[in-house]
Design an enzyme around this catalytic site. Structure first.
Site, PDB file in Angstrom:
ATOM      1  N   SER A  36       0.751  -1.251   0.054  1.00 11.96           N
ATOM      2  CA  SER A  36       0.021  -0.059  -0.083  1.00 11.96           C
ATOM      3  C   SER A  36       0.901   1.094  -0.090  1.00 11.96           C
ATOM      4  O   SER A  36       1.670   1.256  -0.923  1.00 11.96           O
ATOM      5  CB  SER A  36      -0.953   0.104   1.320  1.00 11.96           C
ATOM      6  OG  SER A  36      -1.972   1.062   1.103  1.00 11.96           O
ATOM      7  N   ASP A  64      -8.991  -5.702  -5.248  1.00 13.58           N
ATOM      8  CA  ASP A  64      -8.888  -4.690  -4.579  1.00 13.58           C
ATOM      9  C   ASP A  64      -9.238  -3.469  -5.616  1.00 13.58           C
ATOM     10  O   ASP A  64      -8.538  -3.313  -6.689  1.00 13.58           O
ATOM     11  CB  ASP A  64      -7.247  -4.731  -4.436  1.00 13.58           C
ATOM     12  CG  ASP A  64      -6.532  -3.537  -3.771  1.00 13.58           C
ATOM     13  OD1 ASP A  64      -7.426  -2.418  -3.695  1.00 13.58           O
ATOM     14  OD2 ASP A  64      -5.569  -3.271  -3.551  1.00 13.58           O
ATOM     15  N   HIS A  73      -7.898  -4.836  -0.477  1.00 15.33           N
ATOM     16  CA  HIS A  73      -7.016  -4.203  -0.468  1.00 15.33           C
ATOM     17  C   HIS A  73      -6.271  -4.895   0.886  1.00 15.33           C
ATOM     18  O   HIS A  73      -5.029  -4.963   0.923  1.00 15.33           O
ATOM     19  CB  HIS A  73      -7.240  -2.727  -0.292  1.00 15.33           C
ATOM     20  CG  HIS A  73      -5.816  -1.811  -0.133  1.00 15.33           C
ATOM     21  ND1 HIS A  73      -4.918  -1.905  -1.132  1.00 15.33           N
ATOM     22  CD2 HIS A  73      -5.350  -1.015   0.882  1.00 15.33           C
ATOM     23  CE1 HIS A  73      -3.769  -1.188  -0.802  1.00 15.33           C
ATOM     24  NE2 HIS A  73      -3.975  -0.832   0.536  1.00 15.33           N
TER      25      HIS A  73
END
Length: 385
Positions: free
Chosen positions: A165, A331, A364
């Site tokens: 991320s 995601d 995610h």
């Protein structure tokens, strides 16, 4: 920790001084002015980090780990701090990043609130928290701070830099700024630049915080932060971190137990609402709102192409010999096509690039919860080394 240091247990989101290390957390203090990527100077910087494993004689087994937006440097447990870390199943003895073979360094991002200097830290020039006087924070600043920890430890070249991320963005920035400092890169659920969709979502989260009357233009007292705004921002964040498929499988239309409060006909009816409420209440009070705003904005500002006008040109710089890019099919915050584009931009002669698309349903957040899917992928990368 320096000899004779006093161990302090501060409030959850109040950074400590560098000498007040506790447990496994250590600090690098930069006494020289730290010049920020988009202007502004910090007169002094503390960077919190933790390590696992042992550095070999030539330093060739060092792995630098950058975190997502909200975690601390505590990625895994250790004898000094036995509490589980945010990547407990990935770092340690016999785990994919095996600390019998690798020396792992996890850095708390500059701008965060778990030991590294950020908006909640005391400005030594005024004796008051920086708050919104903190300079504009960028992913590049996070990468530079990570490099200072590596230099402090006497490491000239890393085996691999890893990040999920926001941490993946930081890892990319590190490799762009210092192309010869790492032989490998692992980017997970990340991107070379923020997309309009992700910017829109994060912008709304920031507006929720800033619209809370208790935000007070960023000048809230530490004992009374804008909890309502943070709670709403966290709820929206949780929705973006997971997938619709998971919501349906886990909760469907299951009803929550209990009755509404008197006079509240719009209270929690469904289990999914209860889940969001629980995680939002768990998060508030653990993370400083101004730090959240700065780190969120840093993700929006990030664009590898800013450095030369071309993402592929920047990512094709020599230095990295191997790269692994991992994405998740569900995601929608960092969609799979972004991971594919990132892997394509990393391609160059003499470099081995692997792209892996995982079918995890947790969206995610899969890199935190779908260990059955992620462990083999990360293990293969490090085992082959």
């Amino acid at each position: 920790m320096e000899p004779g240091s006093k161990i302090i247990k501060p409030p959850a989101f109040t950074p400590t001084e560098a000498r007040a290390a506790s447990g496994a957390r250590r600090f690098v203090r930069l006494e020289q002015p730290f010049r920020m990527h988009r202007g502004g100077v910090l007169p002094r910087v503390d960077i919190a980090y933790e390590t696992w494993g042992e550095l070999n004689e030539d330093g060739s087994n060092a792995v630098l780990l950058f975190t997502g937006l909200s975690p601390s440097a505590h990625a895994a447990s250790s004898p000094e701090d036995t509490s589980p870390g945010w990547w407990e199943d990935m770092v340690g003895l016999g785990r994919p990043i095996d600390t019998r073979n690798y020396f792992v360094i996890c850095v708390n991002s500059l701008g965060s609130c778990f030991g590294s200097t950020g908006p909640a830290s005391i400005d030594p020039r005024t004796g008051e928290p920086y708050r919104l006087s903190f300079p504009v924070l960028t992913i590049e600043d996070v990468a530079v701070a990570g490099r200072e920890v590596v230099r402090h430890l006497g490491i000239r070249q890393l085996h691999t830099v890893v990040g999920p991320s926001l941490g993946g963005m930081s890892a990319l920035a590190f490799c762009v700024l210092y192309p010869d400092m790492s032989r490998g890169l692992v980017a997970i659920s990340s991107a070379a630049r923020a997309t309009a969709f992700a910017i829109a979502l994060r912008s709304l989260q920031r507006e929720m915080i800033r619209s809370d009357p208790d935000w007070l233009g960023g000048n809230y007292p530490a004992e009374k932060p804008p909890l309502r705004g943070m709670r709403l921002a966290r709820k929206l964040g949780m929705i973006t971190y997971r997938s619709a498929e998971e919501w349906d499988q886990r909760f469907g239309r299951e009803r929550a137990g209990g009755e509404h409060d008197a006079g509240d006909q719009f209270g929690v009816d469904f289990e999914v609402e209860s889940y969001l409420e629980h995680h939002a209440n768990k998060f508030i009070g653990q993370f400083d709102p101004n730090c959240y705003l700065y780190l969120s904005r840093a993700m929006d500002l990030f664009d590898v192409a800013e450095h030369s006008g071309c993402v592929a040109t920047e990512l094709a710089k020599p230095g990295i010999k191997r790269a692994l890019v991992v994405g998740v099919e569900t995601d929608f915050l960092f969609p799979l096509h972004e991971q594919e584009q990132l892997a394509e931009c990393l391609e160059r002669e003499g470099r081995e690039v692997d792209f892996v698309a995982l079918p995890s349903i947790q969206g995610h957040d899969s890199f935190l919860v779908d260990m059955d899917g992620f462990r083999p992928v990360i293990a293969r990368y490090f085992d082959r080394a």
